[in-house]
Design an enzyme around this catalytic site. Sequence first.
Site, PDB file in Angstrom:
ATOM      1  N   SER A 160       0.815  -1.215   0.000  1.00  0.00           N
ATOM      2  CA  SER A 160       0.000   0.000   0.000  1.00  0.00           C
ATOM      3  C   SER A 160       0.851   1.269   0.000  1.00  0.00           C
ATOM      4  CB  SER A 160      -0.950  -0.065   1.196  1.00  0.00           C
ATOM      5  OG  SER A 160      -1.909   0.939   1.122  1.00  0.00           O
ATOM      6  N   HIS A 356      -7.772  -5.354   0.798  1.00  0.00           N
ATOM      7  CA  HIS A 356      -6.500  -4.652   0.937  1.00  0.00           C
ATOM      8  C   HIS A 356      -5.536  -5.312   1.929  1.00  0.00           C
ATOM      9  CE1 HIS A 356      -4.184  -1.156  -0.018  1.00  0.00           C
ATOM     10  NE2 HIS A 356      -4.104  -0.746   1.217  1.00  0.00           N
TER      11      HIS A 356
END
Length: 383
Positions: A160, A356
Amino acid sequence: MWLILIFYGCLAVGTEAQSGKITAVSIIKGHNYPVESHYTRTRDDYILQAFRIPNSASCRRPGTKPVVLFLHGMTASADTFLLNGPKDGLPYMLADACYDVWLANFRGTRYSRLHAYLNPNKNEFWRFSFHELGVEDLATFIDYILQLTNEKTVNVVAHSQGCTTFLVLLSMRPEYNEKVKTAILMAPAAFMEHTSTLGQTVFRPYIMVSPDSEFLQHSKLRSHIMPTVCRLGSWSVCNLYLFLNGRPSSHFNTSVYPSLLATHPAGISTRQPRHFIQLTDSGKFRQYDYGRVKNLIVYGQKSPPDYKLYNVQPLSPVHIFYSDDDSSVNATDVRFLGSKLTSVVMNRITKPTWHHLDFIFAITVAQDINKPIIQILDKFSSK
Ligand SMILES: *[C@@H]1O[C@H](CO)[C@@H](O)[C@H](O)[C@H]1NC(C)=O
Ligand SMILES: *[C@@H]1O[C@H](CO)[C@@H](O)[C@H](O)[C@H]1NC(C)=O
């Protein structure tokens, strides 16, 4: 400039055990791996901490070990990669496979809240976004590690915002390309046009108007309270609280919640999510927007300059892992990022609800993510 202090984990773990606090050092020690804490200082005088797993009893190959540097996401820290434990946690698996494992902690996180003269209780400390994490912190970590280990290159594993810092550094300071052998980017946040998170909706009004200041601070009190609160409520409610993400996953290892809540969030500046929201609004991957007047002073133009992604050319192709069902870092945006990079290999996850955090915490992470990553590193890092 580099080294301020090195001390071995065993020194630190005594005091931490007394206070009952879960830290990266206590986690690694608890799994019977050796651990070191290292401190290094950036050009702008932040003092950052990195953890190192220099060895593993399972590594039987003598000789020098290639370096792997882990870069965590926003609101995370080195802890994030460690919570799975040795069987399913990539840092341990890489130590077992004879890599020299390093875990960065960016400025503002629970482990990197020191500055030569700025006080983290004052807003001056918090004038940074992911831009400074890349251009300053990541550069400092790489140089420190190369100097200490006498290696010529590092391998990067990022999640990320960790990927954002990598792209920012190589765009802005391309001389770092030759210091990076391979790069594995999981759910890379760069183009954010199609992102949808709680941060982008619920927190947006606050984030956009608040001054640069500490946000989602790591707090001891909350670390003790939240696991209980979440156990009484629902774990998925806590998922929202933790990562501002918003979408339940059927893959997530729920046994990790208590330690996840005890160690996260690790602390960020409001400017980090604000910079990401700007990217969503502009559809561009570009520097921080100070507003027209200050942009003219800082950049010499009214809008912020784009990051020059064509500069990103480490010594082997960039390997991207992304998922169709990640609403924080949308597959459309990741494919667009891929199209901007000179040399890239795309690894797409098509499992429904793979979100995620599943790149780190999915029940099947060892098989789906970690083993393929180790294969890539084995292939390129020895060349
Ligand atoms: C990604 O963006 C597209 C286009 O806006 C959207 O249709 C899709 O639902 C998004 N994916 C996720 C997982 O949010
Ligand atoms: C799930 O999390 C627990 C607690 O951190 C850990 O012991 C276990 O190995 C994890 N399982 C997988 C498959 O990652």
